[in-house]
Design a protein around this motif. Structure first.
Motif, PDB file in Angstrom:
ATOM      1  N   ARG A 102       0.866  -1.264  -0.047  1.00 36.65           N
ATOM      2  CA  ARG A 102      -0.087   0.100  -0.076  1.00 36.65           C
ATOM      3  C   ARG A 102       0.428   1.370  -0.014  1.00 36.65           C
ATOM      4  O   ARG A 102       0.106   2.465  -0.137  1.00 36.65           O
ATOM      5  N   VAL A 103       1.887   1.398  -0.004  1.00 38.38           N
ATOM      6  CA  VAL A 103       3.064   2.324   0.244  1.00 38.38           C
ATOM      7  C   VAL A 103       3.993   2.011  -0.822  1.00 38.38           C
ATOM      8  O   VAL A 103       4.759   1.400  -0.790  1.00 38.38           O
ATOM      9  N   GLU A 104       3.926   3.059  -1.712  1.00 37.90           N
ATOM     10  CA  GLU A 104       4.745   3.375  -2.778  1.00 37.90           C
ATOM     11  C   GLU A 104       6.432   3.687  -2.545  1.00 37.90           C
ATOM     12  O   GLU A 104       7.344   3.051  -2.666  1.00 37.90           O
ATOM     13  N   ASP A 105       6.384   4.665  -1.433  1.00 37.84           N
ATOM     14  CA  ASP A 105       7.946   4.891  -1.164  1.00 37.84           C
ATOM     15  C   ASP A 105       8.159   4.922   0.087  1.00 37.84           C
ATOM     16  O   ASP A 105       8.870   5.281   0.718  1.00 37.84           O
ATOM     17  N   MET A 106       7.809   3.404   0.424  1.00 39.52           N
ATOM     18  CA  MET A 106       8.478   3.644   1.391  1.00 39.52           C
ATOM     19  C   MET A 106       9.435   3.774   1.801  1.00 39.52           C
ATOM     20  O   MET A 106      10.536   2.867   1.493  1.00 39.52           O
ATOM     21  N   ASP A 107      10.417   4.461   2.908  1.00 38.70           N
ATOM     22  CA  ASP A 107      11.123   4.101   3.578  1.00 38.70           C
ATOM     23  C   ASP A 107      11.842   3.121   4.273  1.00 38.70           C
ATOM     24  O   ASP A 107      11.565   3.055   5.586  1.00 38.70           O
ATOM     25  N   TRP A 108      12.226   1.711   3.436  1.00 36.43           N
ATOM     26  CA  TRP A 108      12.415   0.860   4.557  1.00 36.43           C
ATOM     27  C   TRP A 108      13.560   0.553   5.531  1.00 36.43           C
ATOM     28  O   TRP A 108      13.603   0.250   6.548  1.00 36.43           O
ATOM     29  N   ALA A 109      15.006   1.782   5.282  1.00 34.13           N
ATOM     30  CA  ALA A 109      16.067   1.913   6.396  1.00 34.13           C
ATOM     31  C   ALA A 109      14.971   2.677   7.434  1.00 34.13           C
ATOM     32  O   ALA A 109      15.347   1.933   8.526  1.00 34.13           O
ATOM     33  N   ALA A 110      14.087   3.217   7.136  1.00 31.90           N
ATOM     34  CA  ALA A 110      13.419   3.661   9.247  1.00 31.90           C
ATOM     35  C   ALA A 110      12.828   2.372   9.637  1.00 31.90           C
ATOM     36  O   ALA A 110      13.161   2.272  10.580  1.00 31.90           O
ATOM     37  N   LEU A 111      12.105   1.535   8.534  1.00 33.55           N
ATOM     38  CA  LEU A 111      11.497   0.617   9.132  1.00 33.55           C
ATOM     39  C   LEU A 111      12.725  -0.063   9.630  1.00 33.55           C
ATOM     40  O   LEU A 111      12.087  -1.010  10.781  1.00 33.55           O
ATOM     41  N   GLU A 112      13.449  -0.182   9.205  1.00 36.42           N
ATOM     42  CA  GLU A 112      14.890  -1.424   9.889  1.00 36.42           C
ATOM     43  C   GLU A 112      15.480  -0.895  11.737  1.00 36.42           C
ATOM     44  O   GLU A 112      15.357  -1.277  11.996  1.00 36.42           O
ATOM     45  N   ARG A 113      14.985   0.645  10.869  1.00 35.56           N
ATOM     46  CA  ARG A 113      15.558   1.732  12.744  1.00 35.56           C
ATOM     47  C   ARG A 113      14.665   0.682  13.467  1.00 35.56           C
ATOM     48  O   ARG A 113      14.350   0.847  14.005  1.00 35.56           O
ATOM     49  N   LEU A 114      13.308   1.036  13.321  1.00 31.04           N
ATOM     50  CA  LEU A 114      12.069   1.281  14.194  1.00 31.04           C
ATOM     51  C   LEU A 114      12.241  -0.357  14.903  1.00 31.04           C
ATOM     52  O   LEU A 114      11.939  -0.669  15.236  1.00 31.04           O
ATOM     53  N   ASP A 115      12.610  -1.357  13.775  1.00 31.33           N
ATOM     54  CA  ASP A 115      12.370  -3.372  14.095  1.00 31.33           C
ATOM     55  C   ASP A 115      14.062  -3.467  15.194  1.00 31.33           C
ATOM     56  O   ASP A 115      13.580  -3.918  15.943  1.00 31.33           O
ATOM     57  N   GLN A 116      14.775  -2.431  14.430  1.00 29.49           N
ATOM     58  CA  GLN A 116      16.161  -2.502  15.799  1.00 29.49           C
ATOM     59  C   GLN A 116      15.228  -1.959  16.889  1.00 29.49           C
ATOM     60  O   GLN A 116      15.937  -2.702  18.063  1.00 29.49           O
ATOM     61  N   GLU A 117      14.766  -0.930  17.643  1.00 31.24           N
ATOM     62  CA  GLU A 117      14.600  -1.188  18.547  1.00 31.24           C
ATOM     63  C   GLU A 117      13.524  -1.753  19.076  1.00 31.24           C
ATOM     64  O   GLU A 117      13.339  -1.443  20.550  1.00 31.24           O
ATOM     65  N   ILE A 118      12.495  -2.389  17.536  1.00 30.10           N
ATOM     66  CA  ILE A 118      11.278  -3.700  18.633  1.00 30.10           C
ATOM     67  C   ILE A 118      11.997  -4.425  18.814  1.00 30.10           C
ATOM     68  O   ILE A 118      12.032  -5.047  20.560  1.00 30.10           O
ATOM     69  N   LYS A 119      13.519  -4.062  18.589  1.00 31.68           N
ATOM     70  CA  LYS A 119      14.301  -5.729  19.044  1.00 31.68           C
ATOM     71  C   LYS A 119      14.943  -5.861  20.376  1.00 31.68           C
ATOM     72  O   LYS A 119      15.409  -6.301  20.818  1.00 31.68           O
ATOM     73  N   GLU A 120      15.537  -4.346  20.039  1.00 32.31           N
ATOM     74  CA  GLU A 120      16.434  -3.749  21.436  1.00 32.31           C
ATOM     75  C   GLU A 120      15.731  -4.151  23.228  1.00 32.31           C
ATOM     76  O   GLU A 120      15.953  -4.616  23.995  1.00 32.31           O
ATOM     77  N   ASP A 121      14.853  -3.617  22.422  1.00 31.91           N
ATOM     78  CA  ASP A 121      13.171  -4.040  24.271  1.00 31.91           C
ATOM     79  C   ASP A 121      12.555  -5.340  24.297  1.00 31.91           C
ATOM     80  O   ASP A 121      12.626  -5.666  25.279  1.00 31.91           O
ATOM     81  N   ARG A 122      13.021  -5.803  22.821  1.00 34.13           N
ATOM     82  CA  ARG A 122      12.635  -7.206  23.742  1.00 34.13           C
ATOM     83  C   ARG A 122      13.948  -8.334  24.820  1.00 34.13           C
ATOM     84  O   ARG A 122      13.706  -8.967  25.098  1.00 34.13           O
ATOM     85  N   GLN A 123      15.098  -6.732  24.661  1.00 36.22           N
ATOM     86  CA  GLN A 123      16.169  -8.127  25.916  1.00 36.22           C
ATOM     87  C   GLN A 123      15.753  -7.155  26.866  1.00 36.22           C
ATOM     88  O   GLN A 123      16.880  -7.339  27.358  1.00 36.22           O
ATOM     89  N   LYS A 124      14.896  -6.065  26.933  1.00 33.63           N
ATOM     90  CA  LYS A 124      15.329  -5.907  28.112  1.00 33.63           C
ATOM     91  C   LYS A 124      14.347  -6.534  29.128  1.00 33.63           C
ATOM     92  O   LYS A 124      13.674  -7.217  28.910  1.00 33.63           O
ATOM     93  N   ALA A 125      14.378  -6.606  30.457  1.00 33.03           N
ATOM     94  CA  ALA A 125      13.911  -7.329  30.927  1.00 33.03           C
ATOM     95  C   ALA A 125      12.140  -7.386  31.257  1.00 33.03           C
ATOM     96  O   ALA A 125      11.601  -8.395  32.069  1.00 33.03           O
ATOM     97  N   GLY A 126      11.646  -5.838  31.075  1.00 31.29           N
ATOM     98  CA  GLY A 126      10.731  -5.789  31.409  1.00 31.29           C
ATOM     99  C   GLY A 126       9.747  -4.645  30.113  1.00 31.29           C
ATOM    100  O   GLY A 126      10.389  -3.473  30.529  1.00 31.29           O
ATOM    101  N   GLU A 127       8.721  -5.189  29.745  1.00 23.70           N
ATOM    102  CA  GLU A 127       7.535  -3.816  29.009  1.00 23.70           C
ATOM    103  C   GLU A 127       6.862  -3.244  29.937  1.00 23.70           C
ATOM    104  O   GLU A 127       6.197  -4.159  30.319  1.00 23.70           O
ATOM    105  N   THR A 128       7.232  -1.293  29.833  1.00 25.26           N
ATOM    106  CA  THR A 128       5.828  -1.361  30.454  1.00 25.26           C
ATOM    107  C   THR A 128       4.730  -0.598  29.225  1.00 25.26           C
ATOM    108  O   THR A 128       6.195  -0.273  28.241  1.00 25.26           O
ATOM    109  N   VAL A 129       3.884  -0.049  29.483  1.00 25.15           N
ATOM    110  CA  VAL A 129       2.902   0.161  28.212  1.00 25.15           C
ATOM    111  C   VAL A 129       2.275   1.787  28.903  1.00 25.15           C
ATOM    112  O   VAL A 129       1.877   1.812  29.617  1.00 25.15           O
TER     113      VAL A 129
END
Length: 129
Positions: A102-129
């Protein structure tokens, strides 16, 4: 990254309140409030796309990246509390597919950075929302 390319927690909470979503049988209810909150975010992004775009003036790209982000957060917290769930992994993967379609000009590098942030959070002991 949260807030710059995705709807923040505060923004999602305001949207949930503004949408006044009726109960749904399509989403699991958990004993943990944090998981239920993430489910509500995902449900809003899944079912109320047009209303969210109208309420916020956001672009479709931001909505879809937010959908990926919050689905990933749900998957991460669920994994931490209850173990891995293949259906949640598939649910998250579908958000990436939707971005690609659905997004033609998606910035995949930005999505990779977001994915890295999520992966780092997976390594943390506890997540709060």
């Amino acid at each position: 990254m949260e807030g710059s390319t995705v709807f923040s927690r505060k923004e999602m909470d305001r949207l949930i309140e503004a949408l006044a979503m009726p109960p749904s049988n399509g989403y699991v209810t958990y004993p943990e409030e944090a998981l239920n909150r993430l489910c509500a975010y995902c449900r809003a992004l899944d079912e109320y796309e047009e209303q969210i775009l109208q309420l916020t003036g956001a672009k479709l790209r931001m909505l879809l990246v937010s959908k990926y982000y919050w689905r990933s957060r749900l998957e991460t917290l669920h994994e931490r509390l209850h173990g891995s769930d293949g259906s949640l992994s598939q649910y998250t993967y579908k958000a990436v597919e939707e971005l690609d379609q659905r997004v033609e000009d998606m910035d995949w590098a930005a999505l990779e950075r977001l994915d890295q942030e999520i992966k780092e959070d997976r390594q943390k002991a506890g997540e709060t929302v």
